[in-house]
Design an enzyme around this catalytic site. Structure first.
Site, PDB file in Angstrom:
ATOM      1  N   ASP A   1       1.038  -1.256   0.152  1.00 37.17           N
ATOM      2  CA  ASP A   1       0.097   0.049   0.024  1.00 37.17           C
ATOM      3  C   ASP A   1       0.890   1.237  -0.051  1.00 37.17           C
ATOM      4  OD1 ASP A   1      -1.960   2.019   0.429  1.00 37.17           O
ATOM      5  OD2 ASP A   1      -2.795   0.979   2.031  1.00 37.17           O
TER       6      ASP A   1
ATOM      7  N   HIS B   1      -0.510   4.261  -0.097  1.00 40.59           N
ATOM      8  CA  HIS B   1      -1.312   4.715   0.714  1.00 40.59           C
ATOM      9  C   HIS B   1      -1.444   6.368   0.249  1.00 40.59           C
ATOM     10  CE1 HIS B   1      -3.078   5.789   4.944  1.00 40.59           C
ATOM     11  NE2 HIS B   1      -3.370   4.595   4.720  1.00 40.59           N
TER      12      HIS B   1
ATOM     13  N   GLU C   1     -10.161   3.212  -2.373  1.00 39.25           N
ATOM     14  CA  GLU C   1     -10.794   3.552  -0.977  1.00 39.25           C
ATOM     15  C   GLU C   1     -11.283   4.705  -0.982  1.00 39.25           C
ATOM     16  OE1 GLU C   1      -7.533   4.098   2.146  1.00 39.25           O
ATOM     17  OE2 GLU C   1      -6.796   2.783   0.598  1.00 39.25           O
TER      18      GLU C   1
ATOM     19  N   ASP D   1     -14.919   0.871  -0.660  1.00 35.55           N
ATOM     20  CA  ASP D   1     -14.943   0.652   0.793  1.00 35.55           C
ATOM     21  C   ASP D   1     -16.816   0.412   0.859  1.00 35.55           C
ATOM     22  OD1 ASP D   1     -15.572   0.733   3.684  1.00 35.55           O
ATOM     23  OD2 ASP D   1     -13.429   1.356   3.626  1.00 35.55           O
TER      24      ASP D   1
ATOM     25  N   GLU E   1      -1.197  -0.585  -4.053  1.00 35.55           N
ATOM     26  CA  GLU E   1      -2.334   0.125  -3.980  1.00 35.55           C
ATOM     27  C   GLU E   1      -1.774   1.734  -3.735  1.00 35.55           C
ATOM     28  OE1 GLU E   1      -5.551   0.326  -0.076  1.00 35.55           O
ATOM     29  OE2 GLU E   1      -4.581  -1.655  -0.632  1.00 35.55           O
TER      30      GLU E   1
ATOM     31  N   HIS F   1     -12.314  -2.806   0.113  1.00 39.29           N
ATOM     32  CA  HIS F   1     -11.538  -2.071   1.146  1.00 39.29           C
ATOM     33  C   HIS F   1     -12.146  -2.259   2.563  1.00 39.29           C
ATOM     34  CE1 HIS F   1     -10.276   1.684   3.495  1.00 39.29           C
ATOM     35  NE2 HIS F   1      -9.063   1.046   3.195  1.00 39.29           N
TER      36      HIS F   1
END
Length: 381
Positions: free
Chosen positions: A183, A185, A235, A257, A209, A284
């Site tokens: 990830d 992020h 996400e 998500d 990700e 997610h």
């Protein structure tokens, strides 16, 4: 059947649940929350509840349309998360009223078990070897880890080496037959992603990700074109409209998500849209049991599903765990890193209402940390 009451509960570690009750005593549960903005979403839920009181709960699609589009100003994480939790709760009621799991109402199961992964390493990855080994010992076949902590605007050689070393440590423990995802992020920019992704490729991550922030989705095609590693994102994309540019950019995995992107109703549609781009779905879910239950209902009915995130033992869970709020934790029991198909009606779980009411109001005022670069300027968390 009419909706008579909508309640919300703020619970440790950082979750928000909603409860919808009908005049015949049927109860549905949802999990509407934006991490760090729970109180704001709670207000939005109660605003939408004013519309829902007195309505027929079985008209889920009509309610989704009104809640999402009935105001001139629409969209965004707060509204779509409020709608998401209420949508989950309405589907839960429909399933219970008809005596069927939600995934059966969505067309029936396309698989008998769902593969899941666990988190390792925390926000600033550390002790990766031991953390991955623990998940392998627990039977998981896949893990996910953050690539780095704070990332320089342009990565140094040392920055890149640390990312690759952590990934190599994970691969060493996992061997060739298990998977790890990395990830980013949103901490990387396009240039940094371009530097790091080719060096990760020999380690064969399952996917990388959110290599760049969602506001730079118009640059995502450049990242995809330069990357030998499959790219995942989603996400912070809250609708089909939000997801479309990412799909057009060539991502391999879409990660909406269920507690942010309009609930079961919208994520189901996002999955179908992704299928037209030959893109896989990996919901997610670093949240609580209701969000996970809703995610699984979609996973069992979605042909292009890949893998499910789940937050049991995640580093954010301080003061409570996923299983603390369900009556029968066996529904989330993992078998060789997979969860079996739930057969109970609705979302397939029984929420422990007494535990929820005891914990209500005890949630900490959680906000994500604010990071800064060495020069004192803001850094992406």
């Amino acid at each position: 059947m009419k909706i008579t009451r909508v309640e919300t509960f703020a619970l440790p570690p950082r979750w928000l649940f909603c409860r919808i009750e009908t005049d015949d005593g049927t109860v549905g549960w949802g999990e509407p929350v934006v991490e760090g903005r729970a109180a704001t979403v709670r207000t939005a839920v109660h605003e939408l509840a004013e519309y829902l009181i007195g309505q027929d709960p079985l008209r889920v699609e009509d309610h989704w349309q009104v809640m999402s589009k009935g105001s001139f100003y629409r969209g965004g994480p707060v509204l779509s998360s409020a709608v998401a939790g209420l949508d989950q709760a309405l589907w839960d009621i429909v399933g219970k009223a008809l005596g069927a799991p939600v995934h059966v109402l969505l067309g029936g199961p396309v698989r008998e078990r769902v593969r899941a992964y666990s988190w390792v390493g925390g926000d600033e990855p550390a002790e990766i070897t031991d953390a991955v080994a623990a998940q392998v010992e627990a039977g998981f076949t896949a893990v996910k880890m953050n690539a780095s902590g704070r990332m320089n605007r342009l990565a140094t050689r040392a920055d890149v080496d640390l990312v690759v070393e952590r990934a190599a440590a994970a691969r060493e423990v996992l061997g060739p037959d298990r998977d790890f995802a990395v990830d980013f992020h949103g901490r990387f920019n396009v240039a940094n992603a371009g530097r790091v992704l080719p060096e990760l490729a020999p380690l064969h991550p399952l996917f990388v990700e959110e290599p760049v922030l969602p506001e730079y989705t118009h640059r995502l095609a450049d990242v995809v074109a330069a990357s030998p590693v499959p790219i995942a994102t989603g996400e912070r994309l809250f609708s089909r409209t939000d997801a479309l540019p990412a799909l057009q950019a060539g991502i391999a995995v879409l990660q909406p998500d269920l507690s942010h992107a309009g609930g079961i109703s919208e994520v189901r549609r996002m999955a179908s849209l992704a299928e037209t781009f030959d893109v896989l779905l990996a919901p997610h879910c670093p949240l609580g049991p209701i969000s996970l239950a809703a995610s699984l209902q979609v996973a069992f009915a979605t042909p292009n599903f890949l893998i499910q995130e789940q937050s049991i033992g995640i580093h954010y869970n301080d003061g409570a765990e996923v299983l603390d709020y369900v009556v029968d934790p066996e529904v989330f029991r993992f078998d060789a890193g997979h969860i079996r198909r739930p057969l109970a009606p609705g979302l397939g779980i029984e929420v422990d209402e007494k535990a929820v009411r005891r914990a209500d109001g005890k949630a900490p005022d959680w906000h994500n940390p604010v990071w800064r670069h060495a020069d004192g300027s803001f850094a992406e968390w």
